[in-house]
Design a protein around this motif. Structure first.
Motif, PDB file in Angstrom:
ATOM      1  N   TRP A  67      95.845  29.094  38.413  1.00 52.31           N
ATOM      2  CA  TRP A  67      96.076  29.947  37.274  1.00 52.31           C
ATOM      3  C   TRP A  67      94.813  31.029  37.151  1.00 52.31           C
ATOM      4  O   TRP A  67      93.882  30.883  37.641  1.00 52.31           O
ATOM      5  CB  TRP A  67      96.277  29.536  35.991  1.00 52.31           C
ATOM      6  CG  TRP A  67      94.980  28.830  35.220  1.00 52.31           C
ATOM      7  CD1 TRP A  67      94.325  28.208  35.856  1.00 52.31           C
ATOM      8  CD2 TRP A  67      94.598  28.968  33.964  1.00 52.31           C
ATOM      9  NE1 TRP A  67      92.962  27.725  35.080  1.00 52.31           N
ATOM     10  CE2 TRP A  67      93.154  28.130  34.024  1.00 52.31           C
ATOM     11  CE3 TRP A  67      94.976  29.600  32.822  1.00 52.31           C
ATOM     12  CZ2 TRP A  67      92.628  27.974  32.883  1.00 52.31           C
ATOM     13  CZ3 TRP A  67      94.176  29.537  31.745  1.00 52.31           C
ATOM     14  CH2 TRP A  67      93.069  28.625  31.587  1.00 52.31           C
ATOM     15  N   SER A  68      94.899  32.454  36.741  1.00 45.25           N
ATOM     16  CA  SER A  68      93.923  33.203  36.482  1.00 45.25           C
ATOM     17  C   SER A  68      93.228  32.655  35.080  1.00 45.25           C
ATOM     18  O   SER A  68      93.849  32.770  34.031  1.00 45.25           O
ATOM     19  CB  SER A  68      94.370  34.508  36.406  1.00 45.25           C
ATOM     20  OG  SER A  68      94.888  34.930  37.224  1.00 45.25           O
ATOM     21  N   HIS A  69      92.210  32.289  35.340  1.00 48.08           N
ATOM     22  CA  HIS A  69      91.398  31.541  34.174  1.00 48.08           C
ATOM     23  C   HIS A  69      91.110  32.344  32.871  1.00 48.08           C
ATOM     24  O   HIS A  69      91.035  33.832  33.384  1.00 48.08           O
ATOM     25  CB  HIS A  69      90.122  31.019  34.878  1.00 48.08           C
ATOM     26  CG  HIS A  69      89.442  29.915  33.758  1.00 48.08           C
ATOM     27  ND1 HIS A  69      88.910  30.236  32.666  1.00 48.08           N
ATOM     28  CD2 HIS A  69      89.550  28.586  34.212  1.00 48.08           C
ATOM     29  CE1 HIS A  69      88.442  29.038  32.154  1.00 48.08           C
ATOM     30  NE2 HIS A  69      88.631  27.964  33.067  1.00 48.08           N
ATOM     31  N   PRO A 110      87.014  34.948  33.273  1.00 47.56           N
ATOM     32  CA  PRO A 110      87.136  35.652  34.370  1.00 47.56           C
ATOM     33  C   PRO A 110      86.148  35.112  35.373  1.00 47.56           C
ATOM     34  O   PRO A 110      86.353  35.111  36.661  1.00 47.56           O
ATOM     35  CB  PRO A 110      87.212  37.118  34.223  1.00 47.56           C
ATOM     36  CG  PRO A 110      87.806  37.383  32.821  1.00 47.56           C
ATOM     37  CD  PRO A 110      87.257  36.094  32.229  1.00 47.56           C
ATOM     38  N   ALA A 111      85.055  35.063  34.877  1.00 45.01           N
ATOM     39  CA  ALA A 111      83.690  34.390  35.557  1.00 45.01           C
ATOM     40  C   ALA A 111      83.908  33.170  36.208  1.00 45.01           C
ATOM     41  O   ALA A 111      83.524  32.974  37.600  1.00 45.01           O
ATOM     42  CB  ALA A 111      82.614  34.342  34.894  1.00 45.01           C
ATOM     43  N   TYR A 112      85.150  32.332  35.662  1.00 44.01           N
ATOM     44  CA  TYR A 112      85.360  31.061  36.399  1.00 44.01           C
ATOM     45  C   TYR A 112      86.011  31.297  37.618  1.00 44.01           C
ATOM     46  O   TYR A 112      85.773  30.678  38.765  1.00 44.01           O
ATOM     47  CB  TYR A 112      86.002  30.285  35.647  1.00 44.01           C
ATOM     48  CG  TYR A 112      86.345  28.955  36.023  1.00 44.01           C
ATOM     49  CD1 TYR A 112      85.650  27.861  36.111  1.00 44.01           C
ATOM     50  CD2 TYR A 112      87.682  28.770  36.851  1.00 44.01           C
ATOM     51  CE1 TYR A 112      85.852  26.701  36.794  1.00 44.01           C
ATOM     52  CE2 TYR A 112      87.945  27.722  37.597  1.00 44.01           C
ATOM     53  CZ  TYR A 112      87.088  26.547  37.576  1.00 44.01           C
ATOM     54  OH  TYR A 112      87.333  25.282  38.144  1.00 44.01           O
ATOM     55  N   ASP A 138      94.704  31.806  45.898  1.00 47.68           N
ATOM     56  CA  ASP A 138      95.584  32.840  45.103  1.00 47.68           C
ATOM     57  C   ASP A 138      95.419  32.476  43.427  1.00 47.68           C
ATOM     58  O   ASP A 138      95.713  31.516  43.165  1.00 47.68           O
ATOM     59  CB  ASP A 138      96.936  32.799  45.402  1.00 47.68           C
ATOM     60  CG  ASP A 138      96.962  33.188  46.998  1.00 47.68           C
ATOM     61  OD1 ASP A 138      96.590  34.357  47.085  1.00 47.68           O
ATOM     62  OD2 ASP A 138      97.731  32.675  47.738  1.00 47.68           O
ATOM     63  N   HIS A 139      95.369  33.567  42.509  1.00 47.47           N
ATOM     64  CA  HIS A 139      95.377  33.394  41.166  1.00 47.47           C
ATOM     65  C   HIS A 139      96.811  33.845  40.410  1.00 47.47           C
ATOM     66  O   HIS A 139      96.845  34.931  41.160  1.00 47.47           O
ATOM     67  CB  HIS A 139      93.961  33.937  40.411  1.00 47.47           C
ATOM     68  CG  HIS A 139      92.755  33.201  41.003  1.00 47.47           C
ATOM     69  ND1 HIS A 139      92.193  32.210  40.529  1.00 47.47           N
ATOM     70  CD2 HIS A 139      91.951  33.680  42.069  1.00 47.47           C
ATOM     71  CE1 HIS A 139      91.316  31.863  40.897  1.00 47.47           C
ATOM     72  NE2 HIS A 139      90.895  32.871  42.084  1.00 47.47           N
ATOM     73  N   ILE A 140      97.360  32.989  39.813  1.00 51.29           N
ATOM     74  CA  ILE A 140      98.711  33.496  39.196  1.00 51.29           C
ATOM     75  C   ILE A 140      98.554  33.524  37.712  1.00 51.29           C
ATOM     76  O   ILE A 140      97.816  32.664  37.293  1.00 51.29           O
ATOM     77  CB  ILE A 140      99.877  32.933  39.710  1.00 51.29           C
ATOM     78  CG1 ILE A 140     100.054  31.374  39.781  1.00 51.29           C
ATOM     79  CG2 ILE A 140     100.193  33.321  41.402  1.00 51.29           C
ATOM     80  CD1 ILE A 140     101.109  30.817  40.256  1.00 51.29           C
ATOM     81  N   SER A 141      99.269  34.127  37.017  1.00 55.91           N
ATOM     82  CA  SER A 141      99.549  33.941  35.681  1.00 55.91           C
ATOM     83  C   SER A 141      99.952  32.773  35.328  1.00 55.91           C
ATOM     84  O   SER A 141     100.786  32.071  35.904  1.00 55.91           O
ATOM     85  CB  SER A 141     100.401  35.131  35.189  1.00 55.91           C
ATOM     86  OG  SER A 141     100.796  34.494  33.666  1.00 55.91           O
ATOM     87  N   GLU A 142      99.132  32.273  33.960  1.00 61.05           N
ATOM     88  CA  GLU A 142      99.545  30.733  33.567  1.00 61.05           C
ATOM     89  C   GLU A 142     101.409  30.758  33.508  1.00 61.05           C
ATOM     90  O   GLU A 142     102.028  29.740  33.704  1.00 61.05           O
ATOM     91  CB  GLU A 142      99.016  30.688  32.307  1.00 61.05           C
ATOM     92  CG  GLU A 142      99.155  29.208  31.643  1.00 61.05           C
ATOM     93  CD  GLU A 142      98.790  28.974  30.554  1.00 61.05           C
ATOM     94  OE1 GLU A 142      98.069  29.998  29.705  1.00 61.05           O
ATOM     95  OE2 GLU A 142      98.566  27.950  29.914  1.00 61.05           O
TER      96      GLU A 142
END
Lengths: 452, 312
Positions: free
Chosen positions: A54-56, A59-61, A83-87
């Motif tokens: 997920w996209s944390h 954001p710094a994470y 890859d970061h995706i929406s929860e």
């Protein structure tokens, strides 16, 4: 007779067209075969590892994690992509990858429900990894076991990464003014009613999203109710305790909240607190972190407490994050090595999340925990110290039993949220709401018992 | 002495039989249409058959087996006490938004037929709701209906029409939440309706309208007793598209209300997605989705028959 004199005209005949398109199609078809030796030589230079998560909310994470993964890849000559995706997209993405038997090597789940246990037949057995981590860093917590352990096969299908807790966040000056502290659910209702009269209602969503699904489960447990029994074999929702919990929520809604909460999503209560209106919400500390950025003075007035105590217990729902390795992953060994390395560096992840990710192994972040025990950005610096004990008061959906696909579906169908909101808005009595929710839950349980 | 040489005999090359086969219109036509048919078979036919099989199986992500369970999934769905509400919501959402979209489309088309400065730009801009990604548009609508910061409520309060205390809770009141999803879908559909109406109205012969005007027909009679009956077949085609797309849609509900409050806005598409994809019970998700099939079949066949009769 054709005319045209000297003027040359060129038209594309059907035959020309077919010839040309045949050549183009042939060339396109042959291209991969011709280029394959060069491509494969280039690919062979390094192995790859792909991760999706997920996209944390912090954001710094994500910045930290991407660098951490890349650095590990550089050391091991593995090209890592994250890859970061929406929860909201996690469930659909996981279903797509499992159905296609293709996708990333490591899949990071996050959220209230639909976890790794649903995909256990598509996942690598991670028992060795979890047991070796437990040897080094202590037993997995209740929530860690709920989300990763399969009691039937006695195996771990997922590596428990973290959980997000839902403490009470309240405006100290407002509650001091009425001489109360929101440490019990009764105090929240009584004090909330007084503060609502002053224009500062309590803000807990009664809509369809993760927050109400998590919070109202906590209230149900606090009153001694539960959806299923300890073994996860039977629905036990239709109880005196559940009815009392529903009656309490109805009273809390009428006396201390406003109708705005009926349509809230997960960000609404954050905005409600950060706008200075609300006197109390239950939420991960992201709401407080946002307040620190937008209004430092108000943030100083927001204090954090354990979730309010109910007649039976002091417990709250939580959302968990966990990693699985697909059995169709191209680099299973690399994925396993990465997770081992990640577990050994978990305290760094904890710091990068600013205390938002809570540990799933007893001693992986020794107490006093950094940031939570002494947060230099908070006033006073020990404001968040109560969160160090959250493993004692957090549980995943399914408590006191395990998380299962049936429990997931009850969660995803918002059955408990509707049970509470129907009585709160006067559409049904507490008894009828609990009865309907029990009926729906039993049908889902029966269905999944036939499926497994 | 001039030598007369015989003209060279034209070289006759052997002609491949394939060349003549391709010269036949029927054969070449079939070759050209084949990719489209293959596309439909692969991307519509196969998934449809797969969905049919899923719906009578016990296939889940937890246990991906193809065990045949007959009509068990359908039986469970029908027994669900909230399923009828979901089905009713789907009808209300579909036909409500189509009706509103058609009314807005008709008036929009009438306005855009009249010449005014900037008409071309307006015609281009009016298509925006149709082309804007629905996810983006719905987020904008979500803010407009937000319970805390609704710009609609802000305006109503500013004009003194409502107070902060009794301002409508757009997405929190069951009837208003349904109205909201209908409005958003109608807003998305109405540019398409405008285009359909514009195409129909401009195709009506001017002499028919002139004759009606000479005979004393006013604005309403011309529009609703002459133009509308003439363009009904083309409107019906547009309506078929609208109904099929709306009946199977889940995006607006998913993004705006997640089926809430309670089950007030839960529709078949959303329910199928939640059960089949999010909860992993693919078999029951497929069965829920297949409930749309008979309804859509009846609607589409009925409307196509109506169009054919009108054309005769």
């Amino acid at each position: 007779m054709r005319s045209g004199g000297n003027k040359k005209t060129r038209s594309v005949t059907r035959r020309d067209f077919l010839k040309t398109s045949g050549v183009v199609a042939g060339a396109a078809g042959l291209a991969p075969a011709i280029s394959a030796p060069f491509v494969s030589r280039a690919m062979a230079q390094s192995k790859t590892l792909s991760i999706v998560q997920w996209s944390h909310f912090v954001p710094a994470y994500d910045t930290w994690f991407d660098k951490f993964a890349k650095d590990w890849g550089d050391k091991n000559h593995i090209a890592v992509t994250v890859d970061h995706i929406s929860e909201n997209d996690i469930a659909a993405r996981a279903a797509a990858e499992a159905s296609a038997r293709a996708g990333h090597d490591i899949f990071g789940w996050n959220g209230g429900a639909s976890g790794a246990h649903l995909y256990r037949k598509f996942l690598v057995n991670l028992t060795d990894l979890v047991e070796s981590t437990a040897k080094k860093y202590g037993k997995p917590t209740v929530i860690g076991t709920q989300i990763g352990y399969d009691a039937d096969t006695k195996t771990w299908s997922a590596f428990p990464d973290f959980y997000i807790n839902y403490p009470a966040m309240y405006r100290k000056s407002m509650w001091d003014e009425i001489g109360m502290k929101p440490d019990t659910w009764d105090n929240v209702r009584i004090g909330g009613a007084k503060l609502k009269a002053k224009g500062h209602p309590v803000g807990i969503s009664l809509g369809h999203s993760n927050d109400p699904n998590t919070t109202w489960r906590g209230v149900l447990w606090s009153y001694g109710g539960a959806v299923q029994d300890k073994d996860g074999k039977r629905i036990v929702l239709n109880s005196k305790e559940s009815i009392e919990a529903v009656k309490f929520v109805a009273a809390l809604y009428k006396e201390a909240m406003t109708s705005e909460v009926l349509s809230w999503d997960d960000s609404s209560n954050n905005r409600y607190l950060d706008s200075g209106v609300s006197s109390l919400i239950l939420n991960p500390i992201s709401a407080y972190r946002t307040a620190q950025q937008v209004n430092k003075k108000m943030a100083d007035d927001i204090f954090v407490l354990k979730p309010p105590k109910g007649p039976a217990a002091q417990i709250m729902g939580a959302a968990a994050g966990f990693y699985g390795i697909w059995d169709f992953a191209k680099n299973k060994e690399g994925a396993l090595e990465f997770l081992k390395y990640y577990a050994d560096h978990w305290p760094e992840a904890f710091k990068a999340s600013e205390g938002y990710n809570n540990p799933c192994f007893a001693n992986i972040v020794p107490k006093p925990m950094p940031i939570l025990s002494n947060d230099p950005t908070s006033n006073p610096p020990d404001k968040l110290s109560v969160l160090q004990t959250s493993d004692e008061w957090c549980a995943a959906p399914g408590y006191p039993g395990p998380a299962t696909p049936a429990i997931d579906e009850i969660y995803n169908e918002f059955i408990l949220c509707d049970m509470m909101s129907k009585t709160a808005t006067g559409q049904a009595s507490a008894e009828d709401s609990v009865k309907l929710a029990t009926q729906l839950s039993e049908a889902i349980f029966k269905k999944w018992q036939q499926r497994t | 002495m001039a030598v007369i040489t015989a003209p060279a005999e034209p070289v006759v090359r052997p002609v491949s039989r394939f060349r003549f086969v391709l010269d036949r219109r029927g054969v070449l036509g079939s070759i050209f249409i084949a990719p489209a048919i293959l596309y439909v078979l692969l991307l519509v036919g196969v998934p449809f058959l797969l969905a049919l099989y899923y719906s009578v199986s016990a296939y889940t992500l937890y246990d991906p087996s193809w065990r045949f369970v007959g009509l068990g999934n359908f039986e469970q769905i029908v027994r669900n006490p909230v399923f009828l509400e979901t089905l009713g919501n789907t009808f209300l959402f579909t036909f409500g938004s189509q009706l509103l979209g058609l009314i807005m489309g008709k008036f929009g088309a009438l306005l855009l037929l009249r010449p005014f400065p900037g008409r071309r730009i307006v015609r281009a801009l009016i298509i925006l709701p149709w082309v804007v990604p629905i996810a983006l548009a719905t987020i904008a609508w979500q803010w407009m209906f937000d319970s805390l910061y609704s710009v609609i409520n802000w305006t109503l309060i500013a004009f003194g029409i409502v107070t902060r205390e009794n301002a409508p809770n757009w997405l929190g009141t069951p009837s208003l939440a349904m109205l909201c999803i209908i409005i958003v879908n109608a807003w998305r559909f109405f540019p398409f309706a405008i285009v359909i109406f514009l195409a129909g109205i401009t195709a009506v012969p001017q002499d028919v309208i002139d004759a009606a005007t000479v005979d004393g027909a006013g604005f309403w009679r011309r529009n609703y007793q002459i133009i509308l009956p003439m363009i009904l077949p083309i409107v019906a085609i547009g309506l078929i598209f609208g109904i099929v797309f709306t009946f199977t849609d889940l995006s607006i509900v998913f993004l705006l209300t997640k089926g809430g409050p309670g089950e007030a806005t839960s529709v078949l598409g959303f329910e199928g997605f939640q059960v089949g994809i999010v909860s992993g019970d693919v078999a029951q998700g497929a069965a829920i989705s297949l409930f749309m099939l008979p309804v859509l079949l009846v609607v589409v066949i009925g409307m196509l028959r109506f169009i054919r009769r009108r054309e005769i």
